[in-house]
Scaffold this motif. Structure first.
Motif, PDB file in Angstrom:
ATOM      1  N   ASP A   1     108.189 -36.825   2.513  1.00  0.00           N
ATOM      2  CA  ASP A   1     107.067 -37.347   1.729  1.00  0.00           C
ATOM      3  C   ASP A   1     106.014 -38.055   2.581  1.00  0.00           C
ATOM      4  O   ASP A   1     105.331 -38.969   2.119  1.00  0.00           O
TER       5      ASP A   1
ATOM      6  N   GLY B   1     103.308 -36.810   3.574  1.00  0.00           N
ATOM      7  CA  GLY B   1     101.962 -36.327   3.250  1.00  0.00           C
ATOM      8  C   GLY B   1     101.685 -34.998   3.941  1.00  0.00           C
ATOM      9  O   GLY B   1     100.531 -34.667   4.242  1.00  0.00           O
ATOM     10  N   LYS B   2     102.757 -34.222   4.167  1.00  0.00           N
ATOM     11  CA  LYS B   2     102.620 -32.934   4.856  1.00  0.00           C
ATOM     12  C   LYS B   2     101.755 -31.958   4.061  1.00  0.00           C
ATOM     13  O   LYS B   2     100.916 -31.246   4.614  1.00  0.00           O
ATOM     14  N   GLY B   3     101.985 -31.928   2.732  1.00  0.00           N
ATOM     15  CA  GLY B   3     101.282 -30.965   1.878  1.00  0.00           C
ATOM     16  C   GLY B   3      99.777 -31.084   2.017  1.00  0.00           C
ATOM     17  O   GLY B   3      99.069 -30.082   2.145  1.00  0.00           O
TER      18      GLY B   3
ATOM     19  N   GLY C   1     108.645 -31.583  -2.357  1.00  0.00           N
ATOM     20  CA  GLY C   1     107.559 -31.790  -3.322  1.00  0.00           C
ATOM     21  C   GLY C   1     106.331 -32.112  -2.506  1.00  0.00           C
ATOM     22  O   GLY C   1     106.229 -33.179  -1.928  1.00  0.00           O
TER      23      GLY C   1
ATOM     24  N   THR D   1     102.313 -32.543  -2.326  1.00  0.00           N
ATOM     25  CA  THR D   1     101.199 -32.820  -3.236  1.00  0.00           C
ATOM     26  C   THR D   1      99.860 -32.519  -2.581  1.00  0.00           C
ATOM     27  O   THR D   1      99.603 -32.943  -1.447  1.00  0.00           O
TER      28      THR D   1
ATOM     29  N   LYS E   1      98.143 -42.355   4.682  1.00  0.00           N
ATOM     30  CA  LYS E   1      98.197 -43.494   3.748  1.00  0.00           C
ATOM     31  C   LYS E   1      97.849 -44.838   4.396  1.00  0.00           C
ATOM     32  O   LYS E   1      98.382 -45.877   4.013  1.00  0.00           O
TER      33      LYS E   1
ATOM     34  N   ASP F   1      95.202 -46.336   3.983  1.00  0.00           N
ATOM     35  CA  ASP F   1      94.509 -47.092   2.940  1.00  0.00           C
ATOM     36  C   ASP F   1      95.450 -47.994   2.147  1.00  0.00           C
ATOM     37  O   ASP F   1      95.026 -49.021   1.608  1.00  0.00           O
TER      38      ASP F   1
ATOM     39  N   GLY G   1      94.945 -40.450   7.259  1.00  0.00           N
ATOM     40  CA  GLY G   1      94.776 -40.311   5.810  1.00  0.00           C
ATOM     41  C   GLY G   1      94.286 -41.607   5.197  1.00  0.00           C
ATOM     42  O   GLY G   1      94.827 -42.685   5.479  1.00  0.00           O
TER      43      GLY G   1
HETATM   44  P1  GDP Z   1     104.954 -34.391   1.416  1.00  0.00           P
HETATM   45  O1  GDP Z   1     106.271 -34.124   0.770  1.00  0.00           O
HETATM   46  O2  GDP Z   1     105.087 -34.775   2.838  1.00  0.00           O
HETATM   47  O3  GDP Z   1     103.963 -33.268   1.221  1.00  0.00           O
HETATM   48  O4  GDP Z   1     104.354 -35.664   0.665  1.00  0.00           O
HETATM   49  P2  GDP Z   1     104.341 -35.931  -0.925  1.00  0.00           P
HETATM   50  O5  GDP Z   1     103.290 -35.096  -1.549  1.00  0.00           O
HETATM   51  O6  GDP Z   1     105.711 -35.865  -1.482  1.00  0.00           O
HETATM   52  O7  GDP Z   1     103.979 -37.463  -0.955  1.00  0.00           O
HETATM   53  C1  GDP Z   1     102.813 -37.957  -0.404  1.00  0.00           C
HETATM   54  C2  GDP Z   1     102.022 -38.669  -1.502  1.00  0.00           C
HETATM   55  O8  GDP Z   1     101.013 -39.428  -0.903  1.00  0.00           O
HETATM   56  C3  GDP Z   1     101.325 -37.717  -2.459  1.00  0.00           C
HETATM   57  O9  GDP Z   1     101.265 -38.325  -3.721  1.00  0.00           O
HETATM   58  C4  GDP Z   1      99.929 -37.584  -1.855  1.00  0.00           C
HETATM   59  O10 GDP Z   1      98.934 -37.279  -2.837  1.00  0.00           O
HETATM   60  C5  GDP Z   1      99.724 -38.958  -1.312  1.00  0.00           C
HETATM   61  N1  GDP Z   1      98.891 -39.042  -0.103  1.00  0.00           N
HETATM   62  C6  GDP Z   1      98.868 -38.204   0.969  1.00  0.00           C
HETATM   63  N2  GDP Z   1      98.043 -38.682   1.920  1.00  0.00           N
HETATM   64  C7  GDP Z   1      97.555 -39.848   1.446  1.00  0.00           C
HETATM   65  C8  GDP Z   1      96.668 -40.848   1.984  1.00  0.00           C
HETATM   66  O11 GDP Z   1      96.183 -40.754   3.103  1.00  0.00           O
HETATM   67  N3  GDP Z   1      96.413 -41.928   1.179  1.00  0.00           N
HETATM   68  C9  GDP Z   1      96.956 -42.085  -0.055  1.00  0.00           C
HETATM   69  N4  GDP Z   1      96.676 -43.168  -0.752  1.00  0.00           N
HETATM   70  N5  GDP Z   1      97.784 -41.164  -0.576  1.00  0.00           N
HETATM   71  C10 GDP Z   1      98.078 -40.079   0.166  1.00  0.00           C
END
Ligand code: GDP
Ligand code: IMO
Ligand code: MG
Length: 421
Positions: A15, A17-19, A42, A44, A329, A331, A411
Motif C-alpha cells: 500500500d 502507492g504503487k498503483g 488493492g 488505487t 503521501k 502531504d 506524492g
Molecule cells: P498500492 O497498493 O501500493 O497501490 O497503494 P494503495 O492504493 O493500496 O494505497 C495507497 C493510498 O494512498 C490510496 O488510497 C491512494 O489513493 C493514496 N495515495 C497515493 N499517493 C498519495 C499521495 O501522494 N498523497 C495522498 N494523500 N494519498 C496518496
C-alpha cells in the motif's frame, strides 16, 4: 544500454502507492505486467476525482494504448477478474486485444478462499491477518503441483477431470463446513472461460518478443518487500516473492537491465498482524491514519501507522536494486511539528546491519530514531520537488543520503497530477 524494462516495487509492507505511480508511468509504456500476487492487492488510481481500485488487473488499464499482462507468477481469481473488467467497461475502458493472461498462471478457486479463512481461524490469536483472498492455499497448491492453470481451460474435459478430483479432495478435508458443489463450479468455469476468449495466451513469449523489439515494459509489483515470503517479516508475510527477482520468473523473461523504482511512504503502514518496529500505537498514529485515509483498499481494515523505517527500506532497496524512489503521501505529514525516522535497529543493545531473520528477534528490536523538523505548510500544489518547503526538501535529502538512491517522485495528493518531480 537503454532499459526497456522498468519495475515499480513496494519497499515496505504494501500500500505504498504503487498503483498511482504505475498509472502515471503507464502513459509512456507499451506493456504493464503483474508478475505476482493476486486479488490480495488493492491498487488505487484517482483520475478527475474518479477512484478506481484494481485488485487483479494491472494498473496500466486506464491508458487505451497500453497493453496489460497478468503473468504466470500470479494467482488469478477469475470471478474477481471478470467483475473488474465489467466495472471498467462501464467506465468506457475497453480491454479487448489489450489484456493477456498467462496460460501458465494459477487459477485461484473459491475453495482456496475458504481454506484461507479456515487456516486463519485455526491460528486463533496467532493469525496472520491475511486478506482471506485464498493466496496462501493457491500458492501452496502450485508448489505442491496440484494447481489447475489458465491454460487448462482450453481443454474442458481435462479441466473438469482435474477440478472434480481436486474438489473431491477438498470436500473430504477435516473441518470443511460445507461441500463444494462440483457441477455448479464446472458450469461457472465454462462461462468464465468463454468470457476470457482471446485473452489467455503465452504471455512469456509476448513479453520476450516485445523486449526484443525494444518495446517498453513496466513490471508492476504487488504487496511490498517486507511481505516477501523469504525476506519479509516471516511468517507474517504473503505467499509469493514480491521482490525484483520474481519479475523474471513471474513473467517468463530473462534477467536483464532493470530500472527498479522503489515506492515508500513518507511514513510507514502495515495491515494485518506481525512485526512493525516503528509503529505508533497512539494518538499520533491515529492522526496519521485519519489524515492519510489509511484504510485497506482490499479489506477496508484500518492500517497500522508509524514513522518511516529506513532500516527496512534500505534492506528492500538493496534486494530490489532500487535505482530511484517515489516517496509518497508527503502531504499527510504537512501539519506535523516534528518528524521521526528510524535509522538503526538495536538487538540486545547492539546495532544490527538490517532486519533480522526471525520473528523472535523482531520482538526484541529497539528502533533508534532521528528527529527532523516538520514544514507545517501545504504541499498539495507542488509539481516540482524544488517547489516544496525547505524542511520537506531536507527530509527528502536525508532519505536520499541514507539510502544512497535519488528520490525522483514525491506524492503530494491522491490525484494522478499530485506528484512533484
Ligand atoms: P498500492 O497498493 O501500493 O497501490 O497503494 P494503495 O492504493 O493500496 O494505497 C495507497 C493510498 O494512498 C490510496 O488510497 C491512494 O489513493 C493514496 N495515495 C497515493 N499517493 C498519495 C499521495 O501522494 N498523497 C495522498 N494523500 N494519498 C496518496
Ligand atoms: P498491495 O499490492 C498490504 C498482507 C495482508 C497480510 C499478509 C498476508 O495493495 O500493496 P495474504 O492475503 O497475502 O495471504 O496476506 O499480507 N497483504 C497486503 N498488505 N498491501 C497488499 O497489497 C497486501 N497483500 C497482502 O494484510 O498481512
Ligand atoms: Mg494496496
Amino acid at each position: 544500454m537503454k532499459n526497456t524494462l522498468t519495475a515499480v516495487l513496494g519497499l515496505n509492507w504494501g500500500d505504498e502507492g504503487k498503483g498511482k505511480l504505475v498509472d502515471i508511468l503507464a502513459g509512456k509504456m507499451q506493456f504493464v505486467a503483474r508478475f505476482g500476487g493476486g486479488a490480495n492487492a488493492g491498487h488505487t488510481i484517482v483520475v478527475d476525482g474518479q477512484k478506481v481500485v484494481l485488485h487483479q488487473l494491472p494498473s496500466g488499464v486506464l491508458h487505451p494504448q497500453t497493453k496489460n499482462v497478468i503473468g504466470n507468477g500470479c494467482v488469478v481469481h477469475l470471478p474477481t477478474l471478470i467483475e473488474e473488467m465489467e466495472e471498467l467497461e462501464k467506465l468506457g475502458v475497453k480491454l479487448t486485444n489489450r489484456l493477456f493472461v498467462s496460460d501458465r498462471a494459477t487459477i485461484l478457486f473459491d475453495f482456496h478462499k475458504e481454506l484461507d479463512g479456515l487456516a486463519e481461524n485455526k491460528l486463533g490469536d496467532k493469525k496472520i491477518g491475511t486478506t482471506k483472498r485464498g493466496i496462501g492455499p493457491a500458492y501452496s497448491d502450485r508448489v505442491n503441483r496440484k494447481s489447475i492453470r489458465l491454460g487448462d481451460l482450453a481443454n474442458p474435459e481435462k479441466f473438469a477431470e482435474k477440478l472434480r478430483a481436486r474438489l473431491e479432495e477438498v470436500n473430504a478435508l477435516e473441518g470443511m463446513p460445507f461441500k463444494f458443489d462440483v457441477e455448479r463450479e464446472l458450469t461457472l468455469y465454462v462461462d468464465l472461460a468463454e468470457r476470457l476468449e482471446g485473452m489467455i495466451a503465452d504471455t512469456s513469449e509476448i513479453l520476450q518478443a516485445a523486449i526484443a523489439d525494444g518495446k517498453t515494459v513496466l513490471a508492476e509489483g504487488a504487496q511490498g518487500s517486507m511481505l516477501d515470503v523469504d525476506f519479509g517479516t516471516f511468517p507474517f508475510v504473503t505467499s509469493s516473492t514480491t521482490t525484483a527477482g520474481n519479475i523474471f520468473s513471474g513473467l517468463g523473461i530473462a534477467p536483464q537491465n532493470l530500472e527498479s523504482i522503489g515506492v515508500a511512504k513518507a511514513y510507514t503502514t502495515r495491515v494485518g498482524a506481525g512485526p512493525f518496529p516503528t509503529e505508533l500505537d497512539n494518538e499520533l498514529g491515529e492522526k496519521i491514519r485519519q489524515t492519510g485515509a489509511e484504510f485497506g483498499a482490499t479489506t477496508g481494515r484500518p492500517r497500522r501507522c508509524g514513522w518511516m523505517d529506513l532500516v527496512a527500506t534500505r534492506f528492500a532497496a538493496r534486494l530490489n536494486g532500487t535505482t530511484a524512489i517515489n516517496l509518497t503521501k508527503l502531504d499527510v505529514l504537512n501539519e506535523l511539528e516534528e518528524i521521526q525516522v528510524c535509522t538503526k535497529y538495536l538487538l540486545d543493545g547492539e546495532e544490527i546491519s538490517g532486519p533480522p531473520a526471525t520473528v523472535e528477534d523482531y520482538k526484541k528490536i529497539e528502533p533508534v530514531f532521528e528527529t527532523l523538523p516538520g514544514w507545517q505548510a501545504d504541499t498539495s500544489a507542488a509539481r516540482k520537488i524544488s517547489d516544496l518547503p525547505k524542511n520537506a526538501q531536507d527530509y527528502i535529502k536525508f532519505i536520499e543520503k541514507y539510502l544512497g538512491v535519488p528520490v525522483k517522485w514525491v506524492g503530494v495528493g491522491v490525484e494522478r497530477e499530485a506528484m512533484a518531480v
